[in-house]
Design an enzyme around this catalytic site. Structure first.
Site, PDB file in Angstrom:
ATOM      1  CE  LYS A  74      -5.034  -8.440  -2.497  1.00 38.18           C
ATOM      2  NZ  LYS A  74      -4.898  -7.162  -1.797  1.00 38.18           N
ATOM      3  N   GLY A 108       5.939  -6.784  -1.097  1.00 43.94           N
ATOM      4  CA  GLY A 108       5.305  -6.753   0.221  1.00 43.94           C
ATOM      5  C   GLY A 108       6.269  -7.223   1.279  1.00 43.94           C
ATOM      6  N   GLY A 109       5.706  -7.714   2.381  1.00 46.77           N
ATOM      7  CA  GLY A 109       6.529  -8.106   3.520  1.00 46.77           C
ATOM      8  C   GLY A 109       7.006  -9.552   3.406  1.00 46.77           C
ATOM      9  CD1 TRP A 153      -0.317  -1.706   3.035  1.00 47.55           C
ATOM     10  CD2 TRP A 153       0.685   0.271   3.316  1.00 47.55           C
ATOM     11  NE1 TRP A 153       0.484  -1.797   4.143  1.00 47.55           N
ATOM     12  CE2 TRP A 153       1.107  -0.599   4.339  1.00 47.55           C
ATOM     13  CE3 TRP A 153       1.189   1.568   3.294  1.00 47.55           C
ATOM     14  CZ2 TRP A 153       2.004  -0.215   5.339  1.00 47.55           C
ATOM     15  CZ3 TRP A 153       2.082   1.955   4.282  1.00 47.55           C
ATOM     16  CH2 TRP A 153       2.478   1.072   5.279  1.00 47.55           C
ATOM     17  CG  ASN A 154       5.121   1.219   0.380  1.00 47.39           C
ATOM     18  OD1 ASN A 154       4.672   0.277  -0.234  1.00 47.39           O
ATOM     19  ND2 ASN A 154       6.393   1.531   0.375  1.00 47.39           N
ATOM     20  CB  CYS A 156      10.991  -1.415   0.471  1.00 50.16           C
ATOM     21  SG  CYS A 156      11.125  -0.594  -1.126  1.00 50.16           S
ATOM     22  CD  GLU A 158      11.786  -6.002  -6.179  1.00 45.86           C
ATOM     23  OE1 GLU A 158      12.390  -5.373  -5.280  1.00 45.86           O
ATOM     24  OE2 GLU A 158      12.338  -6.377  -7.219  1.00 45.86           O
ATOM     25  CG  LEU A 159      10.429 -10.104  -0.057  1.00 47.79           C
ATOM     26  CD1 LEU A 159      10.951 -11.395   0.549  1.00 47.79           C
ATOM     27  CD2 LEU A 159       8.903 -10.123  -0.135  1.00 47.79           C
TER      28      LEU A 159
HETATM   29  P1  NAP Z   1       1.990  -7.400   2.735  1.00 46.57           P
HETATM   30  O1  NAP Z   1       1.103  -7.511   3.918  1.00 46.57           O
HETATM   31  O2  NAP Z   1       2.987  -8.450   2.510  1.00 46.57           O
HETATM   32  O3  NAP Z   1       1.035  -7.199   1.472  1.00 46.57           O
HETATM   33  C1  NAP Z   1       1.500  -7.103   0.154  1.00 46.57           C
HETATM   34  C2  NAP Z   1       0.389  -7.527  -0.784  1.00 46.57           C
HETATM   35  O4  NAP Z   1       0.081  -8.904  -0.575  1.00 46.57           O
HETATM   36  C3  NAP Z   1      -0.920  -6.777  -0.543  1.00 46.57           C
HETATM   37  O5  NAP Z   1      -1.603  -6.583  -1.748  1.00 46.57           O
HETATM   38  C4  NAP Z   1      -1.665  -7.742   0.355  1.00 46.57           C
HETATM   39  O6  NAP Z   1      -3.044  -7.508   0.388  1.00 46.57           O
HETATM   40  C5  NAP Z   1      -1.318  -9.040  -0.305  1.00 46.57           C
HETATM   41  N1  NAP Z   1      -1.540 -10.228   0.519  1.00 46.57           N
HETATM   42  C6  NAP Z   1      -1.887 -10.310   1.825  1.00 46.57           C
HETATM   43  N2  NAP Z   1      -1.985 -11.602   2.204  1.00 46.57           N
HETATM   44  C7  NAP Z   1      -1.703 -12.353   1.114  1.00 46.57           C
HETATM   45  C8  NAP Z   1      -1.634 -13.757   0.875  1.00 46.57           C
HETATM   46  N3  NAP Z   1      -1.877 -14.654   1.827  1.00 46.57           N
HETATM   47  N4  NAP Z   1      -1.276 -14.178  -0.360  1.00 46.57           N
HETATM   48  C9  NAP Z   1      -1.005 -13.289  -1.337  1.00 46.57           C
HETATM   49  N5  NAP Z   1      -1.071 -11.933  -1.167  1.00 46.57           N
HETATM   50  C10 NAP Z   1      -1.423 -11.482   0.043  1.00 46.57           C
HETATM   51  O7  NAP Z   1       2.774  -6.039   2.713  1.00 46.57           O
HETATM   52  P2  NAP Z   1       2.843  -4.975   3.843  1.00 46.57           P
HETATM   53  O8  NAP Z   1       3.520  -5.629   4.995  1.00 46.57           O
HETATM   54  O9  NAP Z   1       1.566  -4.321   4.079  1.00 46.57           O
HETATM   55  O10 NAP Z   1       3.815  -3.948   3.095  1.00 46.57           O
HETATM   56  C11 NAP Z   1       4.949  -3.506   3.625  1.00 46.57           C
HETATM   57  C12 NAP Z   1       6.116  -4.387   3.240  1.00 46.57           C
HETATM   58  O11 NAP Z   1       6.333  -4.285   1.841  1.00 46.57           O
HETATM   59  C13 NAP Z   1       7.402  -3.929   3.891  1.00 46.57           C
HETATM   60  O12 NAP Z   1       8.140  -5.030   4.319  1.00 46.57           O
HETATM   61  C14 NAP Z   1       8.115  -3.205   2.763  1.00 46.57           C
HETATM   62  O13 NAP Z   1       9.493  -3.123   2.924  1.00 46.57           O
HETATM   63  C15 NAP Z   1       7.712  -4.032   1.601  1.00 46.57           C
HETATM   64  N6  NAP Z   1       7.915  -3.290   0.357  1.00 46.57           N
HETATM   65  C16 NAP Z   1       8.907  -3.686  -0.494  1.00 46.57           C
HETATM   66  C17 NAP Z   1       9.173  -2.952  -1.644  1.00 46.57           C
HETATM   67  C18 NAP Z   1      10.257  -3.359  -2.614  1.00 46.57           C
HETATM   68  O14 NAP Z   1      10.229  -2.899  -3.750  1.00 46.57           O
HETATM   69  N7  NAP Z   1      11.210  -4.196  -2.227  1.00 46.57           N
HETATM   70  C19 NAP Z   1       8.423  -1.817  -1.919  1.00 46.57           C
HETATM   71  C20 NAP Z   1       7.416  -1.442  -1.029  1.00 46.57           C
HETATM   72  C21 NAP Z   1       7.168  -2.192   0.104  1.00 46.57           C
HETATM   73  P3  NAP Z   1      -3.694  -6.667   1.602  1.00 46.57           P
HETATM   74  O15 NAP Z   1      -2.823  -5.458   1.819  1.00 46.57           O
HETATM   75  O16 NAP Z   1      -5.009  -6.329   1.073  1.00 46.57           O
HETATM   76  O17 NAP Z   1      -3.694  -7.586   2.789  1.00 46.57           O
END
Ligand code: NAP
Length: 494
Positions: A177, A229-230, A153-154, A285, A251-252
């Site tokens: 998604k 994501g995370g 979402w960021n 990130c 990309e974590l």
């Molecule tokens: P997240 O919870 O991992 O969510 C990422 C995406 O995955 C969202 O669309 C989320 O949907 C979806 N999701 C949730 N549960 C899932 C499942 N079981 N299976 C598949 N997809 C699923 O991410 P976050 O923790 O909110 O985001 C922050 C993280 O992202 C941080 O660790 C940050 O460093 C990382 N990030 C990395 C980069 C990069 O380029 N390396 C860039 C930006 C952010 P919902 O949100 O609707 O649950």
């Protein structure tokens, strides 16, 4: 569609509600109020979207020539640029990121589409000379197929663009998604893509919570998954990809070191440290969340950093003067405050900030004070875990070797920065840091041409730049025997 309409998803060229009719509200984190209504996709909606992407890929899109793909991408870039102020306003309302940043990101997104549009009709293979002169060999770079694109979402538009631009340039069809916390601009971008002329089924968007992501990544008719994501979700996605033997790029997160050597220009390094951690309220990130400072300038850096941090202007993220907005949602707010409490309990020295913002001018919003902890040691949580918020851990070091050791001491390897006037030191240290990006005398600086991605547990795959195309292409080798001599059928021909 306008800002007040209930949003719909895009599947097979049609704007649809979810098949169950279920909806949810997206929250404006500054006003702490619902502001947009989004459909929750069901498993059957996800299946419909993947089938549409597959049909579009097989019937038309994979045969669409590179010149046409480039034309559509350039048109999309023009539309993004024309709508940039509105898109920036919507994204800022949805996730609280300051308007000065989202405005810049829209321009950057348009640039990304243009850069990779220039590549769409230049996906050349090679003619390969072989030992056997009777054989003529060449490669074709073909689109990988149907790609599932999932983002956090960021920075919804920018993160999506990092995936969508190479996917479209390569000739893939996609199912996107976005995060439930910030879906609006992804749907708006899909509307612009429709206006640009993308055929039905090439770009599909399914909205909703993690269940939608799980259903999408478990689908057995994908060719690749690209996820931002995370780590926790990244593991689930990688497992789903393994079950279906689908290629996956992750990309974590990061815990990026930003290193200030004693010979650095502090007038540049200190704003660089602030940009690294307080840009986007630390919710990036690439946040430079560990500031490593060489001992001779440690106290001076702390003093200046403390003063500059305390002066950061918090406020309405839509106000162009605001430097730091609220964090994006309640969950993130609680997580950040827990990390601050842990740092205090672990004995880190609080230099400034350290809690919720208590400014009476900020009656609503998930505001966290920009926070700096000094004298942080490697055993503290704040030194090793990603906070994803405006919390900086400052650590002293003695000499180059120790700087490199501390820099490489976490499980992450996404980004890093270093500040020095010595060119040879900069190059030496850049080689030793295990991270996908090393910034020298700058931080959080991006370019459409420059590849980006992780080392170690920050993920794999590359986004932006020419390298980003690799995930979305497959290399086919074609070998022709010109001799018309079948030879011995029981011995391998070389
Ligand atoms: P997240 O919870 O991992 O969510 C990422 C995406 O995955 C969202 O669309 C989320 O949907 C979806 N999701 C949730 N549960 C899932 C499942 N079981 N299976 C598949 N997809 C699923 O991410 P976050 O923790 O909110 O985001 C922050 C993280 O992202 C941080 O660790 C940050 O460093 C990382 N990030 C990395 C980069 C990069 O380029 N390396 C860039 C930006 C952010 P919902 O949100 O609707 O649950």
């Amino acid at each position: 569609m306008n800002d007040t309409d209930p949003y719909r998803m895009l599947i097979d060229g049609k704007w649809v509600d979810g098949s169950t009719g279920e909806r949810f509200d997206s929250l404006d984190p500054y006003r702490q109020k619902p502001w947009a209504s989004i459909p929750q996709a069901s498993d059957s909606d996800v299946d419909h979207a993947v089938r549409s992407a597959r049909a579009a890929f097989e019937t038309t899109w994979r045969k669409t020539n590179g010149g046409e793909r480039a034309r559509l991408m350039l048109r999309l870039a023009d539309l993004i640029e024309a709508e940039a102020p509105r898109l920036a306003r919507l994204e800022t309302t949805d996730n609280g990121k300051v308007i000065r940043e989202t405005t810049r990101q829209m321009g950057f997104a348009a640039r990304n589409y243009r850069f990779l549009a220039g590549q769409a009709d230049k996906l050349y293979g090679q003619t390969i000379p072989l030992d056997n002169a009777d054989l003529f060999d060449f490669t074709l770079h073909e689109p990988a197929g149907v790609a599932a694109l999932l983002v956090a979402w960021n920075s919804p538009i920018q993160l999506l663009t990092n995936k969508l631009a190479p996917a479209l340039a390569a000739g893939c069809t996609v199912v996107i998604k976005p995060s439930e916390h910030a879906s609006v601009t992804t749907l708006e971008l899909a509307r612009l893509a429709e206006e640009a002329g993308y055929p039905p089924g090439v770009i599909n968007v399914v909205t909703g919570d993690g269940r939608v992501g799980a259903a999408l990544t478990a689908h057995d008719d994908l060719d690749l998954i690209s996820f931002t994501g995370g780590q926790r979700t990244g593991r689930l996605v990688a497992r789903a990809a393994a079950d279906n033997l689908v290629a996956v790029a992750l990309e974590l997160g990061g815990k990026s070191p930003n290193i200030v050597f004693a010979d650095a220009d502090l007038d540049a390094a200190i704003p660089g440290a602030l940009a690294g951690i307080f840009g986007a309220a630390g919710q990036t990130c690439i946040a430079g969340s560990r500031l490593l400072v060489e001992r001779p300038v440690y106290e001076e850096v702390l003093q200046q950093l403390g003063e500059r941090t305390a002066a950061i202007r918090l406020g309405d993220p839509l106000d162009p003067d605001t430097e730091m907005g609220p964090v994006a949602n309640q969950l993130q707010y609680d997580t950040i405050l827990d990390y601050i409490a842990a740092a205090k309990a672990d004995g880190a020295r609080l230099l400034t900030g350290g809690g919720p913002a208590d400014d009476p001018d900020l009656p609503t919003g998930y505001f966290v004070q920009p926070t700096v902890f000094a004298d942080v040691t490697g055993d503290m949580k704040v030194a090793s875990e990603e906070v994803f918020g405006p919390v900086l851990a400052v650590m002293p070091f003695d000499g180059e070797e120790e700087a490199i050791r501390i820099a490489n001491s976490t499980q992450y390897g996404l980004a890093s920065g270093l500040w020095t006037r010595s060119l040879s030191r900069a190059m030496r240290v850049a080689r030793e840091i295990r991270a996908g990006t090393v910034w020298i005398n700058t931080y959080r600086t991006n370019a459409a041409q420059a590849p980006f991605g992780g080392y170690k547990k920050s993920g794999f795959g590359r986004e932006r730049g020419l390298d980003s195309l690799h995930d979305y292409l497959r290399v086919k080798n074609v070998m022709a025997d010109l001799s018309e001599d079948v030879g011995d059928p029981f011995a391998m021909r070389v």
